[in-house]
Design an enzyme around this catalytic site. Structure first.
Site, PDB file in Angstrom:
ATOM      1  N   ASP A   1       0.826  -1.208   0.000  1.00 52.24           N
ATOM      2  CA  ASP A   1       0.000   0.000   0.000  1.00 52.24           C
ATOM      3  C   ASP A   1       0.858   1.255   0.000  1.00 52.24           C
ATOM      4  O   ASP A   1       0.851   1.994   0.983  1.00 52.24           O
ATOM      5  CB  ASP A   1      -0.899  -0.061   1.246  1.00 52.24           C
TER       6      ASP A   1
ATOM      7  N   GLU B   1      -2.782   9.952  -0.853  1.00 53.22           N
ATOM      8  CA  GLU B   1      -3.962   9.078  -0.894  1.00 53.22           C
ATOM      9  C   GLU B   1      -4.459   8.754   0.508  1.00 53.22           C
ATOM     10  O   GLU B   1      -5.662   8.694   0.768  1.00 53.22           O
ATOM     11  CB  GLU B   1      -3.631   7.783  -1.641  1.00 53.22           C
ATOM     12  N   GLU B   2      -3.540   8.560   1.423  1.00 49.68           N
ATOM     13  CA  GLU B   2      -3.896   8.090   2.758  1.00 49.68           C
ATOM     14  C   GLU B   2      -4.542   9.186   3.613  1.00 49.68           C
ATOM     15  O   GLU B   2      -4.190  10.365   3.512  1.00 49.68           O
ATOM     16  CB  GLU B   2      -2.643   7.578   3.485  1.00 49.68           C
TER      17      GLU B   2
ATOM     18  N   ASP C   1      -3.356  -0.990  -6.467  1.00 44.09           N
ATOM     19  CA  ASP C   1      -3.288  -0.730  -5.036  1.00 44.09           C
ATOM     20  C   ASP C   1      -3.379  -2.050  -4.275  1.00 44.09           C
ATOM     21  O   ASP C   1      -4.031  -2.999  -4.726  1.00 44.09           O
ATOM     22  CB  ASP C   1      -4.421   0.202  -4.601  1.00 44.09           C
TER      23      ASP C   1
ATOM     24  N   HIS D   1      -3.066  -2.215   6.789  1.00 42.28           N
ATOM     25  CA  HIS D   1      -3.247  -1.305   7.924  1.00 42.28           C
ATOM     26  C   HIS D   1      -3.384  -2.083   9.236  1.00 42.28           C
ATOM     27  O   HIS D   1      -4.199  -1.751  10.095  1.00 42.28           O
ATOM     28  CB  HIS D   1      -4.485  -0.420   7.719  1.00 42.28           C
TER      29      HIS D   1
END
Length: 387
Positions: free
Chosen positions: A139, A184-185, A231, A333
């Protein structure tokens, strides 16, 4: 009027599909492997990305410089543009965080802005702020590395094709674009305001960046024939659905290439790859666990999408092929141990995705007959980025 618009859209998609050129078995077999350049410790392409790279931090800037150095040294014919924006975030205490998108483009020689439709290959390069030390190998460090390798593999073939005069035909006026997006995060909690910072800024700017009057494509957004977003790739045994009806034909094209690569025993993660079969007592072929399992599903059954960098572009009419697993990798995550790191990458799967994405782009750009096996075996890239 609605019917006319729908028919024009359909004709556009059919035209893109008709222009798609199949690679031979021999070409598929000879596509170069990233080899040592994807070594997680010392690999010149992948290793420098496997670090924390939160937007606005020195780590983010170092990875960005790695990308720029790669294009400067390996792909000097590509046009490189940095798209800058800034925004406050929920954790920036009123200060603006900078976001820098990298836009790398290779268009046919002699073409002008607005004349060329492009295949856009896209990934984000920032990493998540929390938990501390989060690397984001799937990611999206690995997807970024895949795009660098793919761009280099395709570059010489593009040059050879265009030197042969194939770009003189307006039907062949097709370019390739790599978008490495920042921000993006989410910094705190995913929301419309706290996510997709770079993608939102770029899509908004491109919507109103007009090409010269009478151009084939009005804006850079119009120039994107297909936006292929990678992704969360790099874990073993991924399952990527087909998310959108209008690009299911492109999904099926990629799935067809995958099956051909498996049939040719080119997928290292396959249970039927020669190296894996050699280690088994039972040599009977096993069922192939396809990355793209939905090629045969009805064109009317789609699950919708997953929130990601494509959203600002899709909202403005860009066609999207979203290559993201569902369910997500188990390391995604992971708050328990920051497990989305280099050691949790399945490198055979990483290499297989790289080959598949490269082959898909090569077929899109109709590069069969323009690959030079000797050129593909050139010396490895040596990165100069200090970590």
């Amino acid at each position: 009027m609605v019917l006319i618009v729908a028919l024009l859209s359909l004709l556009s998609l059919l035209s893109l599909g008709a222009a798609y050129g199949t690679l031979s078995d021999d070409t598929l077999k000879k596509l170069p492997s990233p080899g040592d350049e994807f070594d997680i410790k010392n690999g010149a392409i992948l290793a420098p990305i496997l670090r924390t790279r939160v937007s606005g931090t020195p780590g983010n800037a170092a990875v960005r410089q790695h990308f720029l150095d790669f294009f400067k040294s390996q792909l000097p014919e590509w046009h490189i543009e940095l798209h800058n924006s800034s925004s406050e975030t929920p954790t920036s205490n009123g200060k603006k965080v900078p976001f820098v998108n990298i836009i790398a483009t290779r268009d046919p020689p002699g073409s002008h802005p607005g004349e060329v439709g492009r295949l856009a290959l896209v990934a984000h390069y920032d990493s998540k702020l929390t938990p501390p030390g989060f690397i984001g190998a799937t990611d999206s460090a690995a997807p970024c590395a895949m795009l660098l390798h793919a761009a280099r593999t395709l570059d010489a073939a593009l040059t050879k094709k265009w030197e042969a005069g194939a770009a003189d035909d307006l039907e062949e006026q097709r370019g390739l674009q790599i978008l490495l997006l920042d921000g993006e995060e989410a910094f705190k909690e995913w929301s419309d305001a706290d996510s997709l910072y770079g993608a939102r800024a770029l899509a908004e700017d491109w919507e109103f960046s007009y090409h010269p009057a009478a151009s084939t494509y009005c804006t850079p957004l119009d120039s994107i024939d297909l936006f292929v977003l990678l992704d969360l790739l790099g874990s073993a045994a991924p399952k990527v659905p087909s998310y959108f009806a209008t690009t299911h034909w492109a999904y099926k094209s990629m799935a067809k290439i995958e099956q051909r690569l498996r049939d040719l025993r080119q997928f290292k993660s396959s249970p039927n790859h020669p190296a894996r079969m050699a280690k088994r007592k039972n040599k009977k072929p096993r069922k192939e666990p396809n990355f793209l399992p939905e090629a045969a599903k009805s064109d009317h059954v789609f699950m919708g999408g997953i929130q990601d960098d494509h959203l600002p572009f899709m909202a403005r009419g860009v066609e999207i092929l979203h290559v993201i697993p569902s369910p997500f990798p188990v390391v995604w995550h992971n708050m328990r141990g920051v497990e989305d790191d280099a050691e949790h990458l399945d490198m055979d799967t990483v290499e297989d995705w790289t080959r598949l994405v490269t082959a898909f782009a090569a077929e899109w750009m109709e590069l069969e007959g323009f690959f030079d096996p000797k050129a593909q075996g050139r010396a490895a890239y040596t990165d100069k980025t200090e970590l």
